[in-house]
Design a protein around this motif. Structure first.
Motif, PDB file in Angstrom:
ATOM      1  N   GLU A 176      40.358  40.784  30.796  1.00 10.99           N
ATOM      2  CA  GLU A 176      41.605  41.230  30.187  1.00 10.99           C
ATOM      3  C   GLU A 176      41.324  41.806  28.813  1.00 10.99           C
ATOM      4  O   GLU A 176      40.514  41.290  28.073  1.00 10.99           O
ATOM      5  N   ILE A 183      43.049  43.448  25.164  1.00 18.08           N
ATOM      6  CA  ILE A 183      44.223  43.705  24.333  1.00 18.08           C
ATOM      7  C   ILE A 183      44.336  45.193  24.051  1.00 18.08           C
ATOM      8  O   ILE A 183      43.390  45.813  23.593  1.00 18.08           O
ATOM      9  N   GLN A 214      48.636  44.085  27.621  1.00 22.68           N
ATOM     10  CA  GLN A 214      47.214  43.912  27.888  1.00 22.68           C
ATOM     11  C   GLN A 214      46.876  44.494  29.263  1.00 22.68           C
ATOM     12  O   GLN A 214      47.674  44.435  30.186  1.00 22.68           O
ATOM     13  N   GLU A 236      44.432  44.189  32.563  1.00 26.48           N
ATOM     14  CA  GLU A 236      43.549  43.238  33.242  1.00 26.48           C
ATOM     15  C   GLU A 236      42.875  43.921  34.423  1.00 26.48           C
ATOM     16  O   GLU A 236      43.546  44.434  35.317  1.00 26.48           O
ATOM     17  N   CYS A 256      44.114  37.139  24.762  1.00 32.63           N
ATOM     18  CA  CYS A 256      43.272  37.945  25.648  1.00 32.63           C
ATOM     19  C   CYS A 256      42.054  37.124  26.049  1.00 32.63           C
ATOM     20  O   CYS A 256      41.390  36.529  25.198  1.00 32.63           O
ATOM     21  N   ARG A 259      43.061  31.480  20.582  1.00 33.30           N
ATOM     22  CA  ARG A 259      43.515  31.613  21.973  1.00 33.30           C
ATOM     23  C   ARG A 259      43.392  30.277  22.704  1.00 33.30           C
ATOM     24  O   ARG A 259      44.317  29.841  23.401  1.00 33.30           O
ATOM     25  N   GLY A 283      38.471  36.932  24.952  1.00 31.03           N
ATOM     26  CA  GLY A 283      38.073  38.314  25.125  1.00 31.03           C
ATOM     27  C   GLY A 283      37.059  38.706  24.064  1.00 31.03           C
ATOM     28  O   GLY A 283      37.050  38.157  22.964  1.00 31.03           O
TER      29      GLY A 283
END
Length: 388
Positions: free
Chosen positions: A6, A8, A37, A39, A117, A166, A265
């Motif tokens: 994924e 951002i 986002q 994916e 993310c 996150r 991410g």
């Protein structure tokens, strides 16, 4: 093996209707997430070389389109600058239902939806016994993956006190559907016990006639008995069950494969390291058994402690008589040995995390050093540093 990634978006100009919500090509798909986002859900592949080629191809296409229209995509675990009010909300029915429900069950659910993310790895298993071994290893070592890939130290332009914001966000999103799942380590654990757990996770929605019906907080067990208040008398389909499973968010998620969910991410050069880490550990019987032996006496309290502390302290988290860094060194060696025994010359993909473990410094700590030094207490340079 399926690789899921994924990203951002700095800006999104597509709505789900324009994008078709999901673009499928072969066994891959690209979907648009709640805050814009992107994916990529990759195809099942045999080697890490194939996985990395697939990701590189996807990012090359994304970059080519983005440059043409003057936007960019950022590899980071949490939106470093924008507030929630700045995030465009993708007009998809399930997201509206989740957005209304999230504040009722946790304080950080909207941040999860719109500002986080992740990079995930999906790995298959050959039997129930194989699933159990891999599930236990995945849960035990997920905090190490969180530390190795920690990459979200900024919120609204300033350090937020975490290395992986996150990861921290998931601790107060919805604890009925997230966490470390201690029951996976019970002697009785298997497919049936996971199904019992999933049946008791409150529902989000049912999809009927191209509409999402709000079923938040309702019971799938009631649904199976035809007693769901929103659609009384109606029984679930297998597709309803599969949709429900996608609304469960533990650190490792079981569907027809195991999904590793602990990593932030990150930039292009780090994306292939995550599947390498897990494949080396889980797809080699010697390494898998060695990790099981290593973690066998870890207590539920120790696993939860690591889950709670690693987002803040990374590899410097105290663990037993040392630091998590020392455990990570042993684990990384097992991952490398496992890859080498596979015979596909894949161990080079671990290069990015090898340096992280050697130095004991997470990617987030490097970003913080830049912020306090070269960047002059501004997060703006991150848009160049981590731009795809």
């Amino acid at each position: 093996m399926v690789f899921c990634e994924e990203v951002i978006g700095v800006q999104s100009i597509f709505s789900p209707d324009e994008l078709g919500v999901m673009i499928e090509q072969g066994k891959q798909s690209v979907s648009l997430e709640p805050g814009g986002q992107f994916e990529l859900s990759g195809a099942p592949l045999e080697t890490l070389h194939q996985t990395c080629a697939e990701v590189n191809s996807h990012l090359y296409q994304v970059k080519a389109v983005a440059e043409e229209i003057g936007i960019g995509f950022l590899g980071i675990g949490f939106q470093p600058k924008w507030g929630l009010k700045d995030i465009p909300i993708m007009p998809k029915g399930r997201y509206n239902i989740m957005r209304n429900y999230m504040p009722k069950v946790g304080s950080l659910g909207l941040d999860m939806m719109f500002r986080t993310c992740t990079v995930q790895v999906n790995l298959d298993f050959s039997s129930e016994v194989d699933m159990i071994k891999k599930f236990r290893v995945g849960l035990s070592l997920q905090p190490i993956a969180t530390a190795l890939f920690a990459n979200s130290p900024f919120t609204e332009g300033k350090p937020n006190g975490y290395l992986s914001m996150r990861s921290h966000i998931w601790t107060d999103t919805d604890n009925n559907r997230a966490g470390m799942l201690p029951f996976v380590f019970d002697d009785s654990f298997g497919f049936e016990q996971y199904v019992d757990y999933a049946l008791d996770v409150p529902m989000y929605f049912v999809y009927r006639n191209k509409n999402y019906i709000d079923c938040t907080g309702m019971s799938f067990r009631d649904f199976m008995a035809g007693k769901l208040p929103s659609i009384p008398g109606e029984l679930p389909t297998l597709n309803d069950w599969e949709n429900h499973l996608t609304t469960i968010f533990p650190e490792v998620r079981l569907k027809r494969y195991l999904e590793m969910r602990g990593a932030d991410g990150g930039p292009w050069r780090r994306l292939c390291a995550l599947p390498a880490f897990w494949v080396g550990l889980l797809y080699d019987e010697v390494s898998l058994q060695n990790v099981l032996d290593m973690t066998n006496d870890w207590t539920a309290e120790e696993r939860q402690m690591l889950r709670n502390e690693v987002p803040k302290t990374g590899l410097k988290t105290p663990f037993r008589d040392g630091l998590l860094k020392h455990v990570a060194e042993d684990v990384l060696k097992l991952a490398k040995d496992g890859l080498e025994r596979r015979g596909y010359k894949e161990s080079g993909f671990l290069k990015e995390v090898t340096e992280v473990v050697r130095a004991g410094v997470t990617p987030a700590e490097k970003l913080l050093d830049l912020y306090h030094g070269k960047w002059g207490c501004s997060v703006d340079p991150v848009y160049e540093e981590l731009l795809y």
